[in-house]
Design a protein around this motif. Sequence first.
Motif, PDB file in Angstrom:
ATOM      1  N   PRO A 100      -7.232   6.096   9.576  1.00 11.05           N
ATOM      2  CA  PRO A 100      -5.922   6.553   8.949  1.00 11.05           C
ATOM      3  C   PRO A 100      -5.279   5.635   8.110  1.00 11.05           C
ATOM      4  O   PRO A 100      -4.436   6.293   7.048  1.00 11.05           O
ATOM      5  CB  PRO A 100      -5.143   6.841  10.226  1.00 11.05           C
ATOM      6  N   TRP A 101      -5.192   4.359   7.994  1.00 10.00           N
ATOM      7  CA  TRP A 101      -4.806   3.659   7.095  1.00 10.00           C
ATOM      8  C   TRP A 101      -5.391   3.589   5.759  1.00 10.00           C
ATOM      9  O   TRP A 101      -4.610   3.353   4.653  1.00 10.00           O
ATOM     10  CB  TRP A 101      -4.647   2.128   7.508  1.00 10.00           C
ATOM     11  N   PHE A 102      -6.638   3.737   5.662  1.00  9.58           N
ATOM     12  CA  PHE A 102      -7.351   3.783   4.365  1.00  9.58           C
ATOM     13  C   PHE A 102      -7.220   5.094   3.750  1.00  9.58           C
ATOM     14  O   PHE A 102      -7.018   5.344   2.708  1.00  9.58           O
ATOM     15  CB  PHE A 102      -8.998   3.640   4.658  1.00  9.58           C
ATOM     16  N   ALA A 103      -7.049   6.310   4.654  1.00  9.83           N
ATOM     17  CA  ALA A 103      -6.874   7.575   4.244  1.00  9.83           C
ATOM     18  C   ALA A 103      -5.390   7.566   3.578  1.00  9.83           C
ATOM     19  O   ALA A 103      -5.191   8.217   2.483  1.00  9.83           O
ATOM     20  CB  ALA A 103      -7.068   8.607   5.394  1.00  9.83           C
ATOM     21  N   ALA A 104      -4.410   7.041   4.255  1.00  8.02           N
ATOM     22  CA  ALA A 104      -3.049   7.074   3.794  1.00  8.02           C
ATOM     23  C   ALA A 104      -3.181   6.468   2.334  1.00  8.02           C
ATOM     24  O   ALA A 104      -2.296   6.688   1.649  1.00  8.02           O
ATOM     25  CB  ALA A 104      -2.053   6.747   4.760  1.00  8.02           C
ATOM     26  N   ALA A 105      -3.771   5.041   2.520  1.00  2.90           N
ATOM     27  CA  ALA A 105      -3.695   4.649   1.258  1.00  2.90           C
ATOM     28  C   ALA A 105      -4.301   5.322  -0.103  1.00  2.90           C
ATOM     29  O   ALA A 105      -3.643   5.180  -1.206  1.00  2.90           O
ATOM     30  CB  ALA A 105      -4.252   3.025   1.434  1.00  2.90           C
ATOM     31  N   THR A 106      -5.306   5.856   0.150  1.00  2.29           N
ATOM     32  CA  THR A 106      -5.984   6.484  -0.583  1.00  2.29           C
ATOM     33  C   THR A 106      -5.343   7.835  -1.161  1.00  2.29           C
ATOM     34  O   THR A 106      -4.988   7.927  -2.412  1.00  2.29           O
ATOM     35  CB  THR A 106      -7.439   6.983  -0.162  1.00  2.29           C
ATOM     36  N   LEU A 107      -4.786   8.481  -0.147  1.00  2.00           N
ATOM     37  CA  LEU A 107      -3.808   9.521  -0.293  1.00  2.00           C
ATOM     38  C   LEU A 107      -2.517   9.296  -1.404  1.00  2.00           C
ATOM     39  O   LEU A 107      -2.424   9.952  -2.280  1.00  2.00           O
ATOM     40  CB  LEU A 107      -3.205  10.295   0.786  1.00  2.00           C
ATOM     41  N   ALA A 108      -1.839   8.172  -1.009  1.00  2.00           N
ATOM     42  CA  ALA A 108      -0.969   7.702  -1.643  1.00  2.00           C
ATOM     43  C   ALA A 108      -1.189   7.378  -3.236  1.00  2.00           C
ATOM     44  O   ALA A 108      -0.449   7.766  -4.112  1.00  2.00           O
ATOM     45  CB  ALA A 108      -0.033   6.401  -1.214  1.00  2.00           C
ATOM     46  N   LEU A 109      -2.178   6.660  -3.502  1.00  2.00           N
ATOM     47  CA  LEU A 109      -2.765   6.089  -4.624  1.00  2.00           C
ATOM     48  C   LEU A 109      -3.010   7.387  -5.594  1.00  2.00           C
ATOM     49  O   LEU A 109      -2.816   7.438  -6.635  1.00  2.00           O
ATOM     50  CB  LEU A 109      -4.031   5.424  -4.717  1.00  2.00           C
ATOM     51  N   ALA A 110      -3.642   8.357  -5.183  1.00  3.66           N
ATOM     52  CA  ALA A 110      -4.122   9.647  -5.852  1.00  3.66           C
ATOM     53  C   ALA A 110      -2.859  10.203  -6.119  1.00  3.66           C
ATOM     54  O   ALA A 110      -2.955  10.831  -7.205  1.00  3.66           O
ATOM     55  CB  ALA A 110      -4.952  10.614  -5.022  1.00  3.66           C
ATOM     56  N   MET A 111      -1.946  10.469  -5.294  1.00  3.84           N
ATOM     57  CA  MET A 111      -0.661  11.127  -5.759  1.00  3.84           C
ATOM     58  C   MET A 111       0.263  10.224  -6.782  1.00  3.84           C
ATOM     59  O   MET A 111       0.487  10.952  -7.833  1.00  3.84           O
ATOM     60  CB  MET A 111       0.329  11.256  -4.523  1.00  3.84           C
ATOM     61  N   LEU A 112      -0.024   8.927  -6.703  1.00  2.58           N
ATOM     62  CA  LEU A 112       0.735   8.401  -7.646  1.00  2.58           C
ATOM     63  C   LEU A 112      -0.205   8.254  -9.202  1.00  2.58           C
ATOM     64  O   LEU A 112       0.565   8.414 -10.286  1.00  2.58           O
ATOM     65  CB  LEU A 112       0.662   6.914  -7.353  1.00  2.58           C
ATOM     66  N   VAL A 113      -1.355   8.537  -8.951  1.00  2.00           N
ATOM     67  CA  VAL A 113      -2.296   8.543 -10.388  1.00  2.00           C
ATOM     68  C   VAL A 113      -1.845  10.108 -10.817  1.00  2.00           C
ATOM     69  O   VAL A 113      -1.610  10.440 -12.064  1.00  2.00           O
ATOM     70  CB  VAL A 113      -3.487   8.496 -10.091  1.00  2.00           C
ATOM     71  N   VAL A 114      -1.790  11.246 -10.128  1.00  2.25           N
ATOM     72  CA  VAL A 114      -1.351  12.565 -10.461  1.00  2.25           C
ATOM     73  C   VAL A 114      -0.056  12.481 -11.308  1.00  2.25           C
ATOM     74  O   VAL A 114       0.392  13.129 -12.450  1.00  2.25           O
ATOM     75  CB  VAL A 114      -1.406  13.575  -9.325  1.00  2.25           C
ATOM     76  N   TYR A 115       0.789  11.792 -10.595  1.00  2.46           N
ATOM     77  CA  TYR A 115       2.260  11.659 -11.227  1.00  2.46           C
ATOM     78  C   TYR A 115       2.341  10.881 -12.383  1.00  2.46           C
ATOM     79  O   TYR A 115       3.036  11.311 -13.427  1.00  2.46           O
ATOM     80  CB  TYR A 115       3.162  10.694 -10.019  1.00  2.46           C
ATOM     81  N   ALA A 116       1.569   9.704 -12.528  1.00  2.59           N
ATOM     82  CA  ALA A 116       1.679   8.958 -13.540  1.00  2.59           C
ATOM     83  C   ALA A 116       0.714   9.782 -14.969  1.00  2.59           C
ATOM     84  O   ALA A 116       1.261   9.807 -16.077  1.00  2.59           O
ATOM     85  CB  ALA A 116       0.597   7.677 -13.386  1.00  2.59           C
ATOM     86  N   LEU A 117      -0.267  10.713 -14.503  1.00  3.59           N
ATOM     87  CA  LEU A 117      -0.901  11.546 -15.357  1.00  3.59           C
ATOM     88  C   LEU A 117       0.093  12.462 -15.896  1.00  3.59           C
ATOM     89  O   LEU A 117       0.119  12.896 -16.981  1.00  3.59           O
ATOM     90  CB  LEU A 117      -2.051  12.074 -15.137  1.00  3.59           C
ATOM     91  N   SER A 118       0.744  13.181 -15.030  1.00 11.21           N
ATOM     92  CA  SER A 118       1.864  14.336 -15.455  1.00 11.21           C
ATOM     93  C   SER A 118       2.832  13.676 -16.102  1.00 11.21           C
ATOM     94  O   SER A 118       3.325  14.626 -17.112  1.00 11.21           O
ATOM     95  CB  SER A 118       2.150  15.021 -14.235  1.00 11.21           C
ATOM     96  N   VAL A 119       3.574  12.696 -16.116  1.00 10.12           N
ATOM     97  CA  VAL A 119       4.720  12.150 -16.665  1.00 10.12           C
ATOM     98  C   VAL A 119       4.505  11.893 -17.968  1.00 10.12           C
ATOM     99  O   VAL A 119       5.223  11.681 -18.992  1.00 10.12           O
ATOM    100  CB  VAL A 119       5.514  11.398 -15.911  1.00 10.12           C
ATOM    101  N   THR A 120       3.190  11.475 -18.229  1.00 12.31           N
ATOM    102  CA  THR A 120       3.105  10.934 -19.524  1.00 12.31           C
ATOM    103  C   THR A 120       2.057  11.907 -20.465  1.00 12.31           C
ATOM    104  O   THR A 120       1.127  11.765 -21.321  1.00 12.31           O
ATOM    105  CB  THR A 120       2.040   9.826 -19.480  1.00 12.31           C
TER     106      THR A 120
END
Length: 126
Positions: A100-120
Amino acid sequence: MSTSRTGWLMFATVTLFAVSFLRLISGISYLSDSNKVNDLTGGLFGDSLAWWGVFDLAICALAFAAAVSLASNNAFGRIFGYVWAVFAIVNSFLIIGIAPWFAAATLALAMLVVYALSVTADEGGV
């Protein structure tokens, strides 16, 4: 084309490089039947660590291709970044009951990358 980079785009690039190296190491450990791997028998691929290794190496290849392309400010990197995020989010949901911790960290990073790509998105590329 401007050569200036925003913090979010650099965050996405560095994150994708880091993830690619982490997934390379984990993919190799799955393929070598390492005893340091979590018990994944309840996961999608069952006790076949080879398939988990192939899946991790696919995520590694996507992340590395996206990072290299984003570092060059190519549109291809944005597309691969989004595709990597989809794979990472799916992988997170597949292993959330196992790690669960690895999955949550991966999920958070993936969502931050999507955010980073979308705002730029207006900085060139797609």
